[in-house]
Write a protein that holds these residues in place. Structure first.
Motif, short mmCIF file in Angstrom:
data_model
loop_
_atom_site.label_atom_id
_atom_site.label_comp_id
_atom_site.label_asym_id
_atom_site.label_seq_id
_atom_site.Cartn_x
_atom_site.Cartn_y
_atom_site.Cartn_z
N ILE A 198 0.86 -1.20 0.00
CA ILE A 198 0.00 0.00 0.00
C ILE A 198 0.89 1.24 0.00
N ARG A 199 0.75 2.06 -1.02
CA ARG A 199 1.57 3.27 -1.13
C ARG A 199 1.29 4.17 0.08
N GLY A 200 2.34 4.69 0.66
CA GLY A 200 2.17 5.56 1.84
C GLY A 200 2.47 4.84 3.14
N VAL A 201 2.47 3.49 3.09
CA VAL A 201 2.84 2.71 4.28
C VAL A 201 4.36 2.58 4.31
N LEU A 202 4.96 3.01 5.42
CA LEU A 202 6.43 2.89 5.53
C LEU A 202 6.82 1.49 5.93
N ASP A 203 6.17 0.98 6.95
CA ASP A 203 6.43 -0.41 7.35
C ASP A 203 5.35 -0.88 8.31
N THR A 204 5.31 -2.18 8.49
CA THR A 204 4.30 -2.78 9.37
C THR A 204 4.99 -3.40 10.59
N SER A 205 4.21 -3.65 11.63
CA SER A 205 4.80 -4.25 12.83
C SER A 205 4.75 -5.77 12.79
N LEU A 206 4.45 -6.29 11.60
CA LEU A 206 4.47 -7.74 11.39
C LEU A 206 5.85 -8.10 10.85
N PHE A 207 6.59 -8.91 11.58
CA PHE A 207 7.97 -9.26 11.19
C PHE A 207 7.97 -10.66 10.59
N VAL A 208 8.07 -10.72 9.27
CA VAL A 208 8.09 -12.01 8.58
C VAL A 208 9.47 -12.15 7.92
N ASP A 209 10.14 -13.24 8.20
CA ASP A 209 11.49 -13.47 7.64
C ASP A 209 12.48 -12.38 8.02
N VAL A 210 12.34 -11.82 9.20
CA VAL A 210 13.32 -10.85 9.70
C VAL A 210 14.14 -11.50 10.83
N ALA A 211 13.45 -12.08 11.80
CA ALA A 211 14.16 -12.73 12.91
C ALA A 211 14.83 -14.01 12.41
N THR A 212 16.05 -14.22 12.86
CA THR A 212 16.76 -15.46 12.50
C THR A 212 16.78 -16.45 13.67
N LYS A 213 16.55 -15.92 14.87
CA LYS A 213 16.53 -16.77 16.07
C LYS A 213 15.61 -16.15 17.12
N ALA A 214 15.13 -16.99 18.02
CA ALA A 214 14.45 -16.46 19.21
C ALA A 214 14.98 -17.21 20.41
N LEU A 215 15.17 -16.49 21.47
CA LEU A 215 15.56 -17.11 22.74
C LEU A 215 14.35 -17.02 23.65
N ILE A 216 13.81 -18.19 23.97
CA ILE A 216 12.57 -18.24 24.75
C ILE A 216 12.91 -18.69 26.17
N ALA A 217 12.62 -17.80 27.11
CA ALA A 217 13.00 -18.09 28.50
C ALA A 217 11.76 -18.40 29.32
N GLY A 218 11.88 -19.45 30.13
CA GLY A 218 10.77 -19.84 31.00
C GLY A 218 11.29 -20.24 32.36
N SER A 219 10.35 -20.57 33.25
CA SER A 219 10.75 -20.93 34.61
C SER A 219 11.57 -22.22 34.62
N SER A 220 11.40 -23.05 33.57
CA SER A 220 12.15 -24.31 33.57
C SER A 220 13.40 -24.24 32.68
N GLY A 221 13.74 -23.05 32.19
CA GLY A 221 14.99 -22.93 31.43
C GLY A 221 14.83 -22.15 30.15
N MET A 222 15.82 -22.32 29.29
CA MET A 222 15.97 -21.50 28.09
C MET A 222 15.88 -22.38 26.84
N LYS A 223 15.25 -21.86 25.80
CA LYS A 223 15.19 -22.64 24.55
C LYS A 223 15.49 -21.72 23.37
N TRP A 224 16.42 -22.15 22.50
CA TRP A 224 16.70 -21.39 21.28
C TRP A 224 15.82 -21.92 20.16
N LEU A 225 15.24 -20.99 19.41
CA LEU A 225 14.46 -21.35 18.23
C LEU A 225 15.21 -20.80 17.03
N ASN A 226 15.55 -21.68 16.07
CA ASN A 226 16.34 -21.24 14.92
C ASN A 226 15.52 -21.25 13.65
N LYS A 227 15.92 -20.42 12.72
CA LYS A 227 15.25 -20.36 11.41
C LYS A 227 15.44 -21.68 10.70
#
Ligand code: 5RP
Length: 227
Positions: A198-227
């Motif tokens: 859409i012309r006039g839109v600079l960017d959206t807050s939807l991140f698709v194919d931008v993150a390469t990893k996520a580090l997910i932290a919980g009470s039972s530990g840490m988990k890496w999520l990879n692309k």
């Protein structure tokens, strides 16, 4: 005793610190986990990094802690970038809705070899739920046009408001923010493509194919999520 959300975010930041090479250029987004990371960077002996950030709050915190902050406009490559988000899914699609600095966050994430989302486990879902709106940053003059195009895509647009400029929230870049709610999203990639087109839109807050990893932290530990 149950681990508090504060401690979980802190552990997440500590794990992130361990993957930052000395003397690297890093991107730091906004939020409480990033604030913990800044404190850990400061405390680490004989450790120097240069920072680029889309967030004024993060910039000030970095400067208060003696970190070297670069002008983003002079940087063309970032080694590692870290950010929070509101929700991330198994495909590493993410939604960021709160801060209204997503255009710069996405720019810095795209400059980085690795763009790593730091989240607590409450933000991890198998597929994005769209409980929160997708935010569009847009040119002021495009407001009515973007609104009608977004409605054609099945979205419900609401301009973000504050006392700042004629009742509208204005971003650091001088643009407007539109919160767009969707009842059902069958194809996240297609939605992102349609909104970006859409012309006039600079960017959206939807991140698709931008993150390469996520580090997910919980009470039972840490988990890496990879692309
Ligand atoms: C806002 C964001 C922030 O980065 C995120 O909310 C920060 O989260 P936390 O404070 O849990 O680290 O994406 O849209």
């Amino acid at each position: 005793m149950e681990t508090s959300a504060f401690d979980i975010k802190k552990e997440c930041a500590k794990e992130a610190l361990a993957v930052i090479p000395n003397h690297s250029i890093i991107g730091l987004g906004g939020g409480s986990t990033i604030s913990h990371l800044i404190h850990f960077i400061k405390e680490k002996d004989n450790f120097e990094v240069q920072v680029v950030t889309p967030s004024m709050q993060t910039k000030l915190l970095c400067l208060e802690n003696g970190l070297d902050v670069l002008h983003t406009e002079c940087v063309d490559h970032v080694d590692l970038a870290f950010d929070g988000c509101d929700q991330v899914d198994a495909q590493l699609c993410a939604l960021k809705s709160g801060g209204g600095i997503h255009s710069l966050e996405k720019l810095i994430g795209s400059m980085a070899d690795e763009y790593i989302l730091l989240v607590d486990e409450s933000k991890y879902v198998p597929a994005l739920t769209f409980d929160q709106p997708v935010v569009l940053e847009l040119l002021t003059e495009a407001m009515a046009y973007v609104r009608s195009r977004v409605e054609q895509l099945g979205g419900r647009p609401v301009m973000r408001r504050s006392a700042a400029k004629d009742g509208f929230t204005v971003t650091d870049n001088g643009h407007l923010l539109m919160d767009v709610s969707f009842d059902q999203v069958h194809d996240i990639r297609q939605l992102e493509t349609n909104l970006q087109a859409i012309r006039g839109v600079l960017d959206t807050s939807l991140f698709v194919d931008v993150a390469t990893k996520a580090l997910i932290a919980g009470s039972s530990g840490m988990k890496w999520l990879n692309k």
